[in-house]
Design a protein around this motif. Structure first.
Motif, PDB file in Angstrom:
ATOM      1  N   ASP A 172     -18.035 -67.507 -38.683  1.00  0.00           N
ATOM      2  CA  ASP A 172     -17.841 -68.826 -39.305  1.00  0.00           C
ATOM      3  C   ASP A 172     -18.010 -69.886 -38.225  1.00  0.00           C
ATOM      4  O   ASP A 172     -17.036 -70.389 -37.669  1.00  0.00           O
ATOM      5  CB  ASP A 172     -16.457 -68.929 -39.951  1.00  0.00           C
ATOM      6  CG  ASP A 172     -16.279 -70.221 -40.740  1.00  0.00           C
ATOM      7  OD1 ASP A 172     -17.224 -71.042 -40.761  1.00  0.00           O
ATOM      8  OD2 ASP A 172     -15.199 -70.424 -41.330  1.00  0.00           O
ATOM      9  N   PRO A 173     -19.248 -70.235 -37.896  1.00  0.00           N
ATOM     10  CA  PRO A 173     -19.490 -71.110 -36.738  1.00  0.00           C
ATOM     11  C   PRO A 173     -18.956 -72.529 -36.911  1.00  0.00           C
ATOM     12  O   PRO A 173     -18.742 -73.229 -35.923  1.00  0.00           O
ATOM     13  CB  PRO A 173     -21.014 -71.113 -36.616  1.00  0.00           C
ATOM     14  CG  PRO A 173     -21.513 -70.735 -37.970  1.00  0.00           C
ATOM     15  CD  PRO A 173     -20.493 -69.802 -38.536  1.00  0.00           C
ATOM     16  N   LEU A 174     -18.711 -72.959 -38.139  1.00  0.00           N
ATOM     17  CA  LEU A 174     -18.264 -74.326 -38.383  1.00  0.00           C
ATOM     18  C   LEU A 174     -16.751 -74.451 -38.487  1.00  0.00           C
ATOM     19  O   LEU A 174     -16.240 -75.560 -38.712  1.00  0.00           O
ATOM     20  CB  LEU A 174     -18.919 -74.876 -39.649  1.00  0.00           C
ATOM     21  CG  LEU A 174     -20.424 -75.115 -39.527  1.00  0.00           C
ATOM     22  CD1 LEU A 174     -21.050 -75.323 -40.895  1.00  0.00           C
ATOM     23  CD2 LEU A 174     -20.716 -76.314 -38.639  1.00  0.00           C
ATOM     24  N   ALA A 175     -16.044 -73.358 -38.309  1.00  0.00           N
ATOM     25  CA  ALA A 175     -14.585 -73.405 -38.458  1.00  0.00           C
ATOM     26  C   ALA A 175     -13.940 -74.377 -37.468  1.00  0.00           C
ATOM     27  O   ALA A 175     -12.907 -74.979 -37.771  1.00  0.00           O
ATOM     28  CB  ALA A 175     -14.004 -72.005 -38.270  1.00  0.00           C
ATOM     29  N   VAL A 176     -14.558 -74.570 -36.317  1.00  0.00           N
ATOM     30  CA  VAL A 176     -13.952 -75.439 -35.303  1.00  0.00           C
ATOM     31  C   VAL A 176     -14.098 -76.924 -35.633  1.00  0.00           C
ATOM     32  O   VAL A 176     -13.390 -77.763 -35.068  1.00  0.00           O
ATOM     33  CB  VAL A 176     -14.541 -75.167 -33.907  1.00  0.00           C
ATOM     34  CG1 VAL A 176     -14.177 -73.769 -33.436  1.00  0.00           C
ATOM     35  CG2 VAL A 176     -16.054 -75.362 -33.886  1.00  0.00           C
ATOM     36  N   VAL A 177     -15.024 -77.267 -36.539  1.00  0.00           N
ATOM     37  CA  VAL A 177     -15.171 -78.682 -36.901  1.00  0.00           C
ATOM     38  C   VAL A 177     -14.707 -78.981 -38.325  1.00  0.00           C
ATOM     39  O   VAL A 177     -14.398 -80.127 -38.649  1.00  0.00           O
ATOM     40  CB  VAL A 177     -16.638 -79.163 -36.741  1.00  0.00           C
ATOM     41  CG1 VAL A 177     -17.068 -79.073 -35.290  1.00  0.00           C
ATOM     42  CG2 VAL A 177     -17.587 -78.384 -37.639  1.00  0.00           C
ATOM     43  N   GLU A 178     -14.668 -77.967 -39.172  1.00  0.00           N
ATOM     44  CA  GLU A 178     -14.381 -78.182 -40.590  1.00  0.00           C
ATOM     45  C   GLU A 178     -13.107 -78.987 -40.838  1.00  0.00           C
ATOM     46  O   GLU A 178     -13.120 -79.937 -41.645  1.00  0.00           O
ATOM     47  CB  GLU A 178     -14.308 -76.837 -41.320  1.00  0.00           C
ATOM     48  CG  GLU A 178     -14.316 -76.955 -42.831  1.00  0.00           C
ATOM     49  CD  GLU A 178     -15.613 -77.562 -43.361  1.00  0.00           C
ATOM     50  OE1 GLU A 178     -15.536 -78.391 -44.284  1.00  0.00           O
ATOM     51  OE2 GLU A 178     -16.683 -77.214 -42.826  1.00  0.00           O
ATOM     52  N   PRO A 179     -11.973 -78.701 -40.182  1.00  0.00           N
ATOM     53  CA  PRO A 179     -10.746 -79.450 -40.480  1.00  0.00           C
ATOM     54  C   PRO A 179     -10.802 -80.916 -40.023  1.00  0.00           C
ATOM     55  O   PRO A 179      -9.961 -81.716 -40.453  1.00  0.00           O
ATOM     56  CB  PRO A 179      -9.670 -78.686 -39.699  1.00  0.00           C
ATOM     57  CG  PRO A 179     -10.272 -77.371 -39.335  1.00  0.00           C
ATOM     58  CD  PRO A 179     -11.740 -77.615 -39.213  1.00  0.00           C
ATOM     59  N   ARG A 180     -11.758 -81.262 -39.186  1.00  0.00           N
ATOM     60  CA  ARG A 180     -11.774 -82.598 -38.586  1.00  0.00           C
ATOM     61  C   ARG A 180     -12.489 -83.643 -39.444  1.00  0.00           C
ATOM     62  O   ARG A 180     -12.366 -84.835 -39.176  1.00  0.00           O
ATOM     63  CB  ARG A 180     -12.433 -82.532 -37.202  1.00  0.00           C
ATOM     64  CG  ARG A 180     -11.670 -81.654 -36.207  1.00  0.00           C
ATOM     65  CD  ARG A 180     -12.440 -81.504 -34.900  1.00  0.00           C
ATOM     66  NE  ARG A 180     -12.672 -82.781 -34.250  1.00  0.00           N
ATOM     67  CZ  ARG A 180     -13.478 -82.932 -33.184  1.00  0.00           C
ATOM     68  NH1 ARG A 180     -14.117 -81.875 -32.700  1.00  0.00           N
ATOM     69  NH2 ARG A 180     -13.658 -84.122 -32.650  1.00  0.00           N
TER      70      ARG A 180
END
Length: 330
Positions: free
Chosen positions: A170-178
């Motif tokens: 899940d490469p976008l997990a680090v930006v998704e919550p932002r």
């Protein structure tokens, strides 16, 4: 010479400049030189596409002066004819990572200012599903949705390569919550692809090409993707950002630097995924020097993204070459 004859000459030409989506051919006519722009039929679409380029050029002309003049558009066969801009491509004398002439910096910021002053009713129409002006969070999610779709499309084919290169499941997990944290800013016309190969410098004036990826969206994204693709030296990046905030109306630049950093982080993740696919497909037909360039550049992109994923940025070009060997040898 008819437009179809002009198209035929361009189609048969040996020399052309090609991006990911179009082939550009300079053709001399009795009335002067023109640029014939022919779509690449087999291009994989890995960017958000909103408008046809000719729609954009015809609408922004009264507001933005240094763009190609649209001479002709054909739907069948599909091609455009632009006036030919004589000059030097910025990348040819100021490659990525190097300092850019100060007049180019000023021209870039002036373009961004011109674009935000185009009224929405004068821009091409946006579809009903598009986020409303000011919904910066929705716009960010729209961009990330395309990146997620690209990753899902190639996940099975590239599963082992992605894993070995350090691209998470899940490469976008680090930006998704932002995305929820983005400041609301009114939308504007964005070029969304301002990099060194899309700028021609002639007589200390910068012309801006390739409007096929133009969008209606958050102006903070414009400067974020610009920084990602230009790779300025740090002092010039700071200077451009300062000029941008001074010149544009404050409602378009309001918000913390964290907003800019979020857009840049997304582009770094997207680039790692997209360019792994794009570059791997180019390796089989590339010369040795071209392969070395592509692999070295991809290693840098992946290491940049790996920092965001809290992974060590220790991929070497040799390791990347080994992982992509099946495509290189295809």
């Amino acid at each position: 010479m008819t437009w179809l004859e002009l198209y035929g000459r361009a189609l048969a030409a040996d020399e052309a400049a090609a991006g990911y989506y179009n082939r550009n051919v300079g053709v001399v006519t009795p009335d002067g030189k023109v640029n014939v722009r022919i779509p690449l039929a087999a291009a994989d679409v890995m960017d958000v596409r909103l408008w046809r380029e000719e729609e954009v050029l015809s609408r922004i002309g009264p507001y933005v002066g240094r763009v190609p003049e649209l001479r002709h558009v054909s739907d069948e066969p599909r091609f455009q004819v632009h006036h030919f801009i004589e000059g030097q491509v910025l990348d040819s004398f100021s490659p990525r990572g190097s300092a850019v002439p100060d007049n180019v910096l000023s021209d870039v910021v002036a373009l961004m200012d011109q674009l935000v002053r185009i009224p929405q009713e004068k821009a091409p129409q946006v579809p009903d599903h598009w986020p409303n002006s000011g919904d910066s969070s929705g716009f960010g999610r729209l961009l990330a949705g395309l990146t997620r779709d690209v990753h899902a499309t190639y996940r099975d084919e590239y599963r082992e390569a992605f894993a070995e290169l350090g691209i998470p499941a899940d490469p976008l997990a680090v930006v998704e919550p932002r995305w929820d944290s983005l400041t609301s800013r009114p939308f504007a016309v964005l070029h969304a692809d301002l990099h060194r190969k899309n700028m021609i410098v002639a007589d200390d004036t910068t012309w801006f090409l390739d409007w096929e990826l133009a969008l209606w969206g958050d102006p903070m994204y414009e400067i974020g993707i610009h920084f990602h693709k230009m790779d300025y030296p740090e002092d010039q990046r700071a200077a451009v950002f300062e000029r941008w905030r001074e010149l544009l109306p404050a409602r378009y630049t309001v918000g913390p630097v964290d907003d800019l950093d979020l857009y840049v982080a997304h582009e770094r993740i997207k680039s790692a995924i997209v360019d792994t696919v794009r570059y791997s497909k180019q390796l089989a037909a590339a010369t040795r020097s071209q392969r070395d360039f592509l692999i070295g550049r991809l290693a840098r992109k992946l290491n940049t993204a790996r920092r965001l994923w809290d992974s060590p940025p220790d991929l070497t070009p040799e390791r990347v070459a080994d992982i992509l060997a099946p495509w290189r040898e295809a």
